[in-house]
Design an enzyme around this catalytic site. Structure first.
Site, mmCIF file in Angstrom:
data_model
loop_
_atom_site.group_PDB
_atom_site.id
_atom_site.type_symbol
_atom_site.label_atom_id
_atom_site.label_comp_id
_atom_site.label_asym_id
_atom_site.label_seq_id
_atom_site.Cartn_x
_atom_site.Cartn_y
_atom_site.Cartn_z
ATOM 1 N N CYS A 1 10.497 -14.814 -63.875
ATOM 2 C CA CYS A 1 10.005 -13.483 -63.486
ATOM 3 C C CYS A 1 9.969 -13.385 -61.957
ATOM 4 C CB CYS A 1 8.612 -13.249 -64.065
ATOM 5 S SG CYS A 1 7.939 -11.611 -63.668
ATOM 6 N N CYS B 1 2.644 -13.370 -59.440
ATOM 7 C CA CYS B 1 1.282 -13.469 -59.966
ATOM 8 C C CYS B 1 0.853 -14.945 -59.944
ATOM 9 C CB CYS B 1 1.222 -12.925 -61.389
ATOM 10 S SG CYS B 1 1.957 -11.275 -61.580
ATOM 11 N N CYS C 1 0.489 -17.233 -63.157
ATOM 12 C CA CYS C 1 1.487 -17.175 -64.225
ATOM 13 C C CYS C 1 2.549 -18.268 -64.109
ATOM 14 C CB CYS C 1 2.157 -15.812 -64.230
ATOM 15 S SG CYS C 1 3.253 -15.594 -65.647
ATOM 16 N N CYS D 1 2.938 -8.096 -81.062
ATOM 17 C CA CYS D 1 3.128 -7.805 -79.647
ATOM 18 C C CYS D 1 4.280 -8.637 -79.104
ATOM 19 C CB CYS D 1 1.858 -8.107 -78.863
ATOM 20 S SG CYS D 1 0.397 -7.285 -79.535
ATOM 21 N N CYS E 1 3.496 -3.521 -80.257
ATOM 22 C CA CYS E 1 3.027 -3.496 -78.877
ATOM 23 C C CYS E 1 4.033 -4.255 -78.032
ATOM 24 C CB CYS E 1 1.640 -4.138 -78.770
ATOM 25 S SG CYS E 1 0.963 -4.200 -77.080
ATOM 26 N N CYS F 1 -2.915 -0.709 -73.923
ATOM 27 C CA CYS F 1 -3.610 -1.989 -73.974
ATOM 28 C C CYS F 1 -3.689 -2.487 -72.536
ATOM 29 C CB CYS F 1 -2.837 -2.961 -74.863
ATOM 30 S SG CYS F 1 -3.493 -4.641 -74.885
ATOM 31 N N ARG G 1 -10.612 -7.514 -76.781
ATOM 32 C CA ARG G 1 -9.896 -8.649 -77.353
ATOM 33 C C ARG G 1 -10.145 -9.937 -76.580
ATOM 34 N NH1 ARG G 1 -4.347 -7.141 -77.335
ATOM 35 N NH2 ARG G 1 -4.756 -6.157 -79.350
#
Length: 346
Positions: free
Chosen positions: A56, A60, A63, A100, A131, A191, A263
């Protein structure tokens, strides 16, 4: 029983006052709000699959999928539609009602959209809610996903606006708000939650929840992640968050967003049964289910079902499930252990 109105005008001082209530008082208030809006003995079950892993371009700091950091994660290309559908079918057999799909992208490219749309259509045909979390969405792509039948789009705010640049520099906090706005404009459900335990101050946890609750329409689903520290990422040595602070975050989220599903997401592997039970009492009513969340460890699926049964709770069933199908899926979930290859963090 305390029926809390949905508000969009929370102030920092009001959220701080909730967080700082005596612990038992805070949990009692949260549990009362929960009971006024949900069946307190039901938990919604979701499964999360990584459909494209690693490399990616975002930075972040939490991550392992970021291409900026050296972790042991193996990169994988976008999965074939047939493989995704098969994983969804297995997830449904294990008791999941929502499937998801997550891709490690800054945003989906035009060439990817036909495959993504086909995944949504075929997973929905199984009778599952769908999702996706694919990074940033413009208005056109949001509408394309809506047209394919996507129910929910996940795009977390991650942390407070004030702390955000300490965690991410490759996209702005406003970029995240814009994506949520595009999802809403397209008519899909949102979400959106965040991660705690990233070295932030308590004020940042207040700020995160205030941003979520004060959106024009509160997210239907609010995942609260506890940081999973991964070797090779900048946050691998950050201090652990006190577990009572995490439970306070769950309880405050429930009070501020009374109609949303709250959640328990990443980090449950570090929570014992007693801590998870307190989170359920404090208003958490959704979990990600399966041995992995994208790339991080999660409690084994059969252990989750055993805890749910031990607490006298039940998985929430969708209205389009027949009683026979629901009982069969629940029995299968209790009897069988999901394999680690099946599931892959919000």
């Amino acid at each position: 029983m305390e029926f809390a109105a949905v508000r969009h005008d929370w102030t920092h001082q009001q959220v701080k006052a909730l967080f700082e209530m005596p612990f038992n008082d805070l949990l009692f208030k949260a549990a009362s709000v929960h009971r006024a809006n949900f069946n307190p003995n039901e938990v919604q079950i979701s499964t999360l699959l990584s459909i494209k892993t690693g490399a990616c371009p975002e930075d972040c700091k939490y991550c392992p999928q970021s291409g900026h950091y050296k972790t042991d994660l193996e990169r994988e290309r976008l999965l074939e539609v047939e493989k995704v559908v098969e994983q969804a079918r297995l997830a449904k057999q294990k008791g999941a009602t929502r499937f998801c799909m997550g891709a490690a992208w800054s945003d989906p490219k035009d060439r990817d959209m036909p495959y993504i749309s086909q995944m949504v259509k075929e997973v929905k045909e199984l009778g599952l809610e769908t999702c996706m979390t694919l990074g940033m969405l413009d208005n056109q792509k949001a509408h394309a996903l809506r047209d394919a039948g996507l129910d929910y789009y996940n795009h977390n705010l991650d942390t407070s606006p004030e702390y955000y640049e300490q965690i991410i520099t490759t996209r702005t906090f406003q970029d995240r708000l814009d994506t949520i706005g595009n999802v809403r404009d397209a008519g899909m459900k949102v979400c959106s939650g965040g991660i705690v335990g990233m070295g932030e101050q308590a004020a940042d946890r207040f700020g995160l929840l205030m941003q979520l609750a004060n959106l024009p329409q509160q997210p239907e689903s609010v995942p609260i992640n506890m940081l999973v520290k991964v070797k090779g990422t900048p946050l691998e040595n950050v201090d652990d968050l006190d577990h009572f602070e995490f439970i306070r975050t769950i309880a405050t989220a429930r009070i501020m967003m009374p109609r949303s599903y709250v959640r328990l997401s990443a980090g449950r592997n570090a929570m014992n049964e007693q801590m998870q039970s307190m989170c359920f009492f404090a208003g958490a009513n959704s979990i990600f289910y399966g041995d992995k969340l994208l790339t991080t460890e999660n409690p084994e699926a059969d252990a989750d079902m055993k805890l749910i049964k031990k607490l006298g709770m039940n998985p929430e069933k969708r209205h389009d499930y027949s009683d026979e199908a629901y009982e069969a899926s629940l029995s299968s979930a209790v009897a069988d252990k999901a394999t680690s290859e099946m599931f892959y963090e919000a």
